[in-house]
Write a protein that holds these residues in place. Structure first.
Motif, PDB file in Angstrom:
ATOM      1  N   LEU A 136       0.843  -1.192   0.000  1.00 17.58           N
ATOM      2  CA  LEU A 136       0.000   0.000   0.000  1.00 17.58           C
ATOM      3  C   LEU A 136       0.879   1.242   0.000  1.00 17.58           C
ATOM      4  CD1 LEU A 136      -2.826   1.333   0.280  1.00 17.58           C
ATOM      5  CD2 LEU A 136      -2.536   1.167   2.763  1.00 17.58           C
ATOM      6  N   LEU A 137       0.645   2.150  -0.945  1.00 18.62           N
ATOM      7  CA  LEU A 137       1.392   3.404  -1.031  1.00 18.62           C
ATOM      8  C   LEU A 137       0.578   4.514  -0.371  1.00 18.62           C
ATOM      9  CD1 LEU A 137       3.850   4.993  -2.223  1.00 18.62           C
ATOM     10  CD2 LEU A 137       2.413   5.420  -4.242  1.00 18.62           C
ATOM     11  N   LYS A 138       1.225   5.243   0.584  1.00 19.16           N
ATOM     12  CA  LYS A 138       0.536   6.304   1.318  1.00 19.16           C
ATOM     13  C   LYS A 138       1.275   7.638   1.187  1.00 19.16           C
ATOM     14  CE  LYS A 138      -1.506   3.479   5.039  1.00 19.16           C
ATOM     15  NZ  LYS A 138      -1.556   3.312   6.513  1.00 19.16           N
ATOM     16  N   LEU A 139       0.513   8.706   1.308  1.00 20.12           N
ATOM     17  CA  LEU A 139       1.054  10.060   1.361  1.00 20.12           C
ATOM     18  C   LEU A 139       0.268  10.812   2.424  1.00 20.12           C
ATOM     19  CD1 LEU A 139       2.959  12.230   0.131  1.00 20.12           C
ATOM     20  CD2 LEU A 139       1.099  12.811  -1.446  1.00 20.12           C
ATOM     21  N   ASP A 140       0.967  11.389   3.378  1.00 25.47           N
ATOM     22  CA  ASP A 140       0.311  12.066   4.504  1.00 25.47           C
ATOM     23  C   ASP A 140      -0.654  11.137   5.232  1.00 25.47           C
ATOM     24  OD1 ASP A 140       1.661  14.437   3.867  1.00 25.47           O
ATOM     25  OD2 ASP A 140       0.075  15.071   2.483  1.00 25.47           O
ATOM     26  N   THR A 166       4.827  -1.914  -8.951  1.00 30.61           N
ATOM     27  CA  THR A 166       4.935  -0.606  -9.590  1.00 30.61           C
ATOM     28  C   THR A 166       3.738   0.257  -9.219  1.00 30.61           C
ATOM     29  OG1 THR A 166       6.003  -1.676 -11.495  1.00 30.61           O
ATOM     30  CG2 THR A 166       5.301   0.605 -11.774  1.00 30.61           C
ATOM     31  N   PHE A 167       3.985   1.541  -8.990  1.00 26.97           N
ATOM     32  CA  PHE A 167       2.935   2.529  -8.762  1.00 26.97           C
ATOM     33  C   PHE A 167       3.135   3.710  -9.710  1.00 26.97           C
ATOM     34  CE2 PHE A 167       3.234   0.589  -4.455  1.00 26.97           C
ATOM     35  CZ  PHE A 167       1.908   0.236  -4.273  1.00 26.97           C
ATOM     36  N   TRP A 168       2.008   4.350 -10.083  1.00 25.68           N
ATOM     37  CA  TRP A 168       2.082   5.634 -10.789  1.00 25.68           C
ATOM     38  C   TRP A 168       1.029   6.539 -10.163  1.00 25.68           C
ATOM     39  CZ3 TRP A 168       0.857   6.868 -16.627  1.00 25.68           C
ATOM     40  CH2 TRP A 168       1.359   8.147 -16.928  1.00 25.68           C
ATOM     41  N   ALA A 169       1.470   7.437  -9.299  1.00 23.22           N
ATOM     42  CA  ALA A 169       0.565   8.290  -8.535  1.00 23.22           C
ATOM     43  C   ALA A 169      -0.085   9.359  -9.425  1.00 23.22           C
ATOM     44  CB  ALA A 169       1.323   8.960  -7.393  1.00 23.22           C
ATOM     45  N   LYS A 170      -1.326   9.678  -9.102  1.00 26.67           N
ATOM     46  CA  LYS A 170      -2.059  10.712  -9.841  1.00 26.67           C
ATOM     47  C   LYS A 170      -1.423  12.069  -9.594  1.00 26.67           C
ATOM     48  CE  LYS A 170      -6.687  12.718 -10.354  1.00 26.67           C
ATOM     49  NZ  LYS A 170      -8.090  12.651  -9.905  1.00 26.67           N
ATOM     50  N   PRO A 171      -1.276  12.900 -10.649  1.00 26.04           N
ATOM     51  CA  PRO A 171      -0.711  14.241 -10.472  1.00 26.04           C
ATOM     52  C   PRO A 171      -1.526  15.060  -9.476  1.00 26.04           C
ATOM     53  CG  PRO A 171      -0.792  13.666 -12.797  1.00 26.04           C
ATOM     54  CD  PRO A 171      -1.567  12.605 -12.061  1.00 26.04           C
ATOM     55  N   PHE A 185       6.650   9.762   0.931  1.00 30.20           N
ATOM     56  CA  PHE A 185       5.769   8.607   0.733  1.00 30.20           C
ATOM     57  C   PHE A 185       6.080   7.498   1.735  1.00 30.20           C
ATOM     58  CE2 PHE A 185       5.653  10.643  -3.444  1.00 30.20           C
ATOM     59  CZ  PHE A 185       4.312  10.573  -3.759  1.00 30.20           C
ATOM     60  N   GLU A 186       5.061   6.682   1.985  1.00 33.67           N
ATOM     61  CA  GLU A 186       5.208   5.535   2.880  1.00 33.67           C
ATOM     62  C   GLU A 186       4.685   4.287   2.179  1.00 33.67           C
ATOM     63  OE1 GLU A 186       3.233   3.781   7.031  1.00 33.67           O
ATOM     64  OE2 GLU A 186       2.789   5.819   6.363  1.00 33.67           O
ATOM     65  N   LEU A 187       5.423   3.207   2.276  1.00 34.27           N
ATOM     66  CA  LEU A 187       4.982   1.905   1.781  1.00 34.27           C
ATOM     67  C   LEU A 187       4.660   1.005   2.970  1.00 34.27           C
ATOM     68  CD1 LEU A 187       7.568   1.183  -1.061  1.00 34.27           C
ATOM     69  CD2 LEU A 187       5.149   1.707  -1.365  1.00 34.27           C
ATOM     70  N   GLU A 188       3.501   0.382   2.926  1.00 38.02           N
ATOM     71  CA  GLU A 188       3.089  -0.563   3.959  1.00 38.02           C
ATOM     72  C   GLU A 188       2.994  -1.938   3.309  1.00 38.02           C
ATOM     73  OE1 GLU A 188      -1.127  -1.209   5.993  1.00 38.02           O
ATOM     74  OE2 GLU A 188      -0.148   0.641   6.713  1.00 38.02           O
ATOM     75  N   ILE A 189       3.815  -2.886   3.767  1.00 34.62           N
ATOM     76  CA  ILE A 189       3.911  -4.189   3.112  1.00 34.62           C
ATOM     77  C   ILE A 189       3.440  -5.295   4.056  1.00 34.62           C
ATOM     78  CG2 ILE A 189       5.420  -5.791   1.892  1.00 34.62           C
ATOM     79  CD1 ILE A 189       6.769  -2.386   2.498  1.00 34.62           C
ATOM     80  N   TYR A 200       9.934   4.134   3.898  1.00 37.96           N
ATOM     81  CA  TYR A 200       9.686   5.548   3.622  1.00 37.96           C
ATOM     82  C   TYR A 200      10.685   6.063   2.593  1.00 37.96           C
ATOM     83  CZ  TYR A 200       7.161   4.982   8.025  1.00 37.96           C
ATOM     84  OH  TYR A 200       6.314   4.531   8.997  1.00 37.96           O
ATOM     85  N   PHE A 201      10.204   6.924   1.702  1.00 36.51           N
ATOM     86  CA  PHE A 201      11.113   7.540   0.738  1.00 36.51           C
ATOM     87  C   PHE A 201      10.589   8.924   0.335  1.00 36.51           C
ATOM     88  CE2 PHE A 201       8.012   5.140  -1.654  1.00 36.51           C
ATOM     89  CZ  PHE A 201       7.740   5.883  -2.800  1.00 36.51           C
ATOM     90  N   GLU A 202      11.515   9.823  -0.041  1.00 38.11           N
ATOM     91  CA  GLU A 202      11.176  11.190  -0.424  1.00 38.11           C
ATOM     92  C   GLU A 202      11.383  11.389  -1.919  1.00 38.11           C
ATOM     93  OE1 GLU A 202      13.581  13.795   1.895  1.00 38.11           O
ATOM     94  OE2 GLU A 202      12.327  13.614   3.683  1.00 38.11           O
ATOM     95  N   VAL A 203      10.493  12.190  -2.527  1.00 39.44           N
ATOM     96  CA  VAL A 203      10.583  12.475  -3.953  1.00 39.44           C
ATOM     97  C   VAL A 203      10.447  13.984  -4.171  1.00 39.44           C
ATOM     98  CG1 VAL A 203       9.619  12.050  -6.241  1.00 39.44           C
ATOM     99  CG2 VAL A 203       9.545  10.256  -4.508  1.00 39.44           C
ATOM    100  N   PRO A 204      11.518  14.671  -4.594  1.00 41.89           N
ATOM    101  CA  PRO A 204      11.414  16.099  -4.922  1.00 41.89           C
ATOM    102  C   PRO A 204      10.818  16.277  -6.317  1.00 41.89           C
ATOM    103  CG  PRO A 204      13.668  15.347  -5.187  1.00 41.89           C
ATOM    104  CD  PRO A 204      12.890  14.171  -4.681  1.00 41.89           C
TER     105      PRO A 204
END
Length: 235
Positions: A136-140, A166-171, A185-189, A200-204
């Motif tokens: 599961l991919l999470k943001l905030d 693979t994920f492709w997040a909505k703009p 972002f946070e990944l829950e496995i 956890y990982f950051e994307v600028p």
């Protein structure tokens, strides 16, 4: 200049022909032959055979030998049949929807456009890929919405993809182009028999003037391999 992969034509014709044969034979394991399932099968095959590119009409003429290669066609047919079986057994939830509902629509607004995120789930003892993992991919703290119905969140790993996800997040819309922001972002496995894991990982990202509607596989972030350990049995 237009570059074309001749294998797309050959594979498309072969896959559609096989679907019709399997339907006529009333094969019990064929659960669906909709356009989305067929396109998934075509992609499955194209990812497993070498491409044959042409540019001009002369190139197309020389490519006639490709269509006369009976061994090549037999190999494609074998891979295509494997693909049909796999797609029939692991249909994605969107497969019954009209194709236009499975596409990203252009918005004339500044947006934070995300690259695709890819990763692999491995066993901590053997370092072999793990199938059946739910990611599961999470943001905030909230599940991230994907660009369209063809991308799942949560997603799952399968044996055929060797633990990859693979994920492709909505703009996300922005007030103007050129804005710089860092997204955390946070990944829950989760997978049966293993300890639950978080990553956890950051994307600028710098906002663009419009929403991106085409997938660019060169624009991707590879998340480091995620290693899971089995739950120790209580004595």
């Amino acid at each position: 200049m237009n570059v074309h992969n001749m294998m797309e034509d050959l594979v498309t014709a072969e896959v559609n022909g096989l679907y019709e044969q399997v339907k006529m034979a009333k094969t019990p394991w064929l659960s669906c032959d909709c356009k989305n399932c067929r396109l998934d099968t075509i992609s499955y095959v194209l990812n497993r055979i070498p491409p044959k590119y042409v540019v001009s009409g002369r190139g197309v003429t020389h490519s006639n030998e490709i269509f006369a290669d009976h061994q090549l066609i037999a190999d494609i047919s074998a891979v295509a049949m494997d693909g049909i079986r796999i797609i029939s057994s692991t249909k994605r939830p969107f497969h019954v929807l009209p194709r236009e509902e499975c596409e990203v629509h252009l918005e004339e607004n500044p947006s934070f456009n995300f690259p695709t995120f890819t990763g692999t789930i491995l066993d901590g003892s053997t370092f072999e890929p793990i199938s059946g993992a739910k990611i599961l991919l999470k943001l905030d703290g909230q599940p991230v919405e994907m660009v369209d119905m063809t991308w799942a969140n949560p997603t799952q790993t399968f044996q055929s993809t060797r633990g990859a996800f693979t994920f492709w997040a909505k703009p996300i819309l922005c007030e103007k182009a050129g804005v710089s922001k860092k997204f955390e972002f946070e990944l829950e496995i989760e997978v049966e028999g293993y300890e639950k894991s978080y990553h956890y990982f950051e994307v600028p990202i710098i906002s663009d003037s419009t929403t991106k509607t085409e997938l660019n596989t060169a624009c991707s972030i590879k998340i480091r391999d995620i290693v899971l350990f089995k739950v120790e049995a209580e004595e």
